[in-house]
Design an enzyme around this catalytic site. Structure first.
Site, PDB file in Angstrom:
ATOM      1  N   SER A  52     -10.250   5.538  -4.896  1.00 54.70           N
ATOM      2  CA  SER A  52     -11.239   6.600  -5.086  1.00 54.70           C
ATOM      3  C   SER A  52     -10.799   7.662  -6.084  1.00 54.70           C
ATOM      4  O   SER A  52     -11.605   8.152  -6.878  1.00 54.70           O
ATOM      5  CB  SER A  52     -11.566   7.242  -3.740  1.00 54.70           C
ATOM      6  OG  SER A  52     -10.393   7.771  -3.133  1.00 54.70           O
ATOM      7  N   LYS A  60      -2.098  -1.488  -3.760  1.00 50.77           N
ATOM      8  CA  LYS A  60      -2.968  -0.312  -3.731  1.00 50.77           C
ATOM      9  C   LYS A  60      -2.102   0.939  -3.848  1.00 50.77           C
ATOM     10  O   LYS A  60      -1.112   1.058  -3.117  1.00 50.77           O
ATOM     11  CB  LYS A  60      -3.764  -0.301  -2.411  1.00 50.77           C
ATOM     12  CG  LYS A  60      -4.756   0.847  -2.288  1.00 50.77           C
ATOM     13  CD  LYS A  60      -5.487   0.790  -0.943  1.00 50.77           C
ATOM     14  CE  LYS A  60      -6.464   1.953  -0.831  1.00 50.77           C
ATOM     15  NZ  LYS A  60      -7.170   1.965   0.473  1.00 50.77           N
ATOM     16  N   TYR A  79     -14.936   0.768  -7.205  1.00 48.97           N
ATOM     17  CA  TYR A  79     -16.211   1.485  -7.106  1.00 48.97           C
ATOM     18  C   TYR A  79     -17.003   1.398  -8.407  1.00 48.97           C
ATOM     19  O   TYR A  79     -18.169   1.785  -8.448  1.00 48.97           O
ATOM     20  CB  TYR A  79     -15.939   2.946  -6.729  1.00 48.97           C
ATOM     21  CG  TYR A  79     -15.106   3.072  -5.477  1.00 48.97           C
ATOM     22  CD1 TYR A  79     -15.654   2.834  -4.229  1.00 48.97           C
ATOM     23  CD2 TYR A  79     -13.755   3.402  -5.547  1.00 48.97           C
ATOM     24  CE1 TYR A  79     -14.895   2.931  -3.073  1.00 48.97           C
ATOM     25  CE2 TYR A  79     -12.982   3.495  -4.406  1.00 48.97           C
ATOM     26  CZ  TYR A  79     -13.541   3.256  -3.170  1.00 48.97           C
ATOM     27  OH  TYR A  79     -12.771   3.333  -2.037  1.00 48.97           O
ATOM     28  N   LYS A 112       1.084  10.083   5.942  1.00 50.88           N
ATOM     29  CA  LYS A 112       1.161   8.666   6.301  1.00 50.88           C
ATOM     30  C   LYS A 112       2.413   7.991   5.743  1.00 50.88           C
ATOM     31  O   LYS A 112       2.465   6.762   5.617  1.00 50.88           O
ATOM     32  CB  LYS A 112      -0.111   7.950   5.828  1.00 50.88           C
ATOM     33  CG  LYS A 112      -1.381   8.516   6.456  1.00 50.88           C
ATOM     34  CD  LYS A 112      -2.597   7.639   6.204  1.00 50.88           C
ATOM     35  CE  LYS A 112      -3.820   8.187   6.934  1.00 50.88           C
ATOM     36  NZ  LYS A 112      -4.987   7.287   6.847  1.00 50.88           N
ATOM     37  N   GLU A 125       7.760  -6.770   1.248  1.00 48.38           N
ATOM     38  CA  GLU A 125       6.610  -6.632   2.141  1.00 48.38           C
ATOM     39  C   GLU A 125       5.596  -7.757   1.895  1.00 48.38           C
ATOM     40  O   GLU A 125       5.044  -8.337   2.839  1.00 48.38           O
ATOM     41  CB  GLU A 125       5.937  -5.276   1.920  1.00 48.38           C
ATOM     42  CG  GLU A 125       6.719  -4.081   2.422  1.00 48.38           C
ATOM     43  CD  GLU A 125       6.474  -3.813   3.904  1.00 48.38           C
ATOM     44  OE1 GLU A 125       5.737  -4.590   4.533  1.00 48.38           O
ATOM     45  OE2 GLU A 125       7.014  -2.823   4.416  1.00 48.38           O
ATOM     46  N   ARG A 153     -10.958   9.588   1.773  1.00 46.17           N
ATOM     47  CA  ARG A 153     -10.878  10.234   3.082  1.00 46.17           C
ATOM     48  C   ARG A 153     -12.046  11.186   3.301  1.00 46.17           C
ATOM     49  O   ARG A 153     -12.500  11.369   4.427  1.00 46.17           O
ATOM     50  CB  ARG A 153      -9.528  10.934   3.227  1.00 46.17           C
ATOM     51  CG  ARG A 153      -8.376   9.931   3.297  1.00 46.17           C
ATOM     52  CD  ARG A 153      -6.993  10.563   3.206  1.00 46.17           C
ATOM     53  NE  ARG A 153      -5.967   9.521   3.231  1.00 46.17           N
ATOM     54  CZ  ARG A 153      -4.684   9.738   2.985  1.00 46.17           C
ATOM     55  NH1 ARG A 153      -4.256  10.975   2.701  1.00 46.17           N
ATOM     56  NH2 ARG A 153      -3.814   8.736   3.027  1.00 46.17           N
ATOM     57  N   LYS A 180       0.857  -1.182   0.000  1.00 46.98           N
ATOM     58  CA  LYS A 180       0.000   0.000   0.000  1.00 46.98           C
ATOM     59  C   LYS A 180       0.893   1.231   0.000  1.00 46.98           C
ATOM     60  O   LYS A 180       1.652   1.468   0.945  1.00 46.98           O
ATOM     61  CB  LYS A 180      -0.923   0.013   1.220  1.00 46.98           C
ATOM     62  CG  LYS A 180      -1.865   1.214   1.250  1.00 46.98           C
ATOM     63  CD  LYS A 180      -2.782   1.155   2.458  1.00 46.98           C
ATOM     64  CE  LYS A 180      -3.724   2.341   2.500  1.00 46.98           C
ATOM     65  NZ  LYS A 180      -4.631   2.300   3.667  1.00 46.98           N
TER      66      LYS A 180
END
Length: 324
Positions: free
Chosen positions: A275, A249, A314, A218, A234, A206, A196
């Protein structure tokens, strides 16, 4: 002299193009994100995500029935937590009567065969909007992992089929796996957000959950988007710790990572078309600058072609309508 083999013969009409097509999109490819809010009779459009909504539990039932009727069999649940329930340690995240826990039960009661995956991270519950506990301006790892493990058990108790840790804390997959096993949830799966990235494409999400970080960013836990080999490391670590499915992602800007991981691992690979990717297509189509359906299908085909077994998107309902 022309060659004996003319490649255009296999492109000459739609019938032959369909017959030899290598990558096929179907409803079975999709994991549908659902945003849930408190209240009754609530269906709120998300301003930065046209035609996408937050649902109260009563209308969530209707949405789940519609998804199932369309052949969409898997959902990923996110909750928008009221501000007065947010704190620094995610106490509400493990409330057996919390919104997430009630949402899981609502889906399962409405459609028992629907596959339910749940978001596991502290940002919807955090007064700071971060994915972990904050101490002295830093996001602490190990204390956060303890909460994530408890949250995962709580989701499993409510009926979740898979938990989906999206936080990127070190060691959380092993801790979650051990916690689930210790509580007897040996069949509860883990879909890990393994690669991610710290991306600018998350903005509308968000907005949807009111989970933007209250300070800083982040980047101390989400990955640097300049890195490639780190994603493989990872992902392999998460598999070793017990992940059943791994995720990349965002989607479109990271298809090289999807293919790298697909070539290296022997578990299903998910991709989250996020999004911002959704919002860009919607906005450009509203302006008349792009053909919405054509661009949507091209992007999703590219994601699957790159190696995705599962696509969280979505666009899922839009795709089913296009496929007819």
């Amino acid at each position: 002299m022309y060659p004996l083999r003319r490649n255009r013969r296999l492109r000459s009409n739609e019938a032959i193009r369909s017959l030899v097509r290598e990558t096929i999109i179907s409803p079975n490819d999709f994991l549908v994100p659902l945003f849930v809010v408190e209240g009754k009779g609530v269906k709120e459009e998300i301003a930065s995500m046209p035609n996408y909504y937050r649902y109260s539990l009563d209308l969530l039932e209707k949405e789940v029935k519609e998804l199932w009727a369309m052949g969409l069999k898997s959902v990923l649940i996110f909750v928008k937590v009221p501000d007065h329930l947010k704190d620094n340690k995610g106490k509400e995240a493990v409330n057996p009567k919390g919104l997430m826990q009630r949402a899981i039960k609502t889906v399962k009661n409405t459609c028992p065969d629907m596959l339910v995956m749940t978001d596991v991270a502290l940002d919807p519950y955090s007064s700071y909007g971060h994915d972990g506990i904050v101490e002295d301006g830093q996001i602490v790892n190990d204390d956060t992992v303890e909460v994530l493990a408890s949250m995962s058990v709580s989701h499993a108790e409510a009926g979740a089929d898979f938990v989906a840790p999206s936080d990127m804390m070190d060691g959380r997959i092993l801790s979650i796996r051990e916690a689930l096993e210790d509580e007897g949830f040996i069949d509860t799966g883990i879909m890990s957000y393994s690669a991610k990235y710290a991306s600018a494409f998350y903005g509308p999400f968000r907005d949807a959950l009111d989970s933007a970080p209250g300070f800083g960013d982040k980047k101390t836990y989400q990955m640097d988007y300049a890195n490639r080999f780190e994603a493989i490391k990872e992902t392999e670590m998460d598999i070793d710790e017990g992940a059943d499915i791994v995720m990349v992602k965002p989607g479109l800007c990271y298809l090289d990572i999807v293919r790298e991981i697909k070539n290296e691992v022997d578990v299903p690979v998910a991709v989250y078309q996020v999004s911002g990717e959704y919002a860009m297509v919607k906005a450009a189509a509203e302006k008349g600058w792009l053909d919405h359906d054509a661009v949507m299908m091209e992007q999703l085909t590219a994601i699957k072609r790159a190696g995705a077994n599962i696509i969280a998107s979505y666009f899922a309902k839009d795709v089913v309508r296009v496929l007819g």
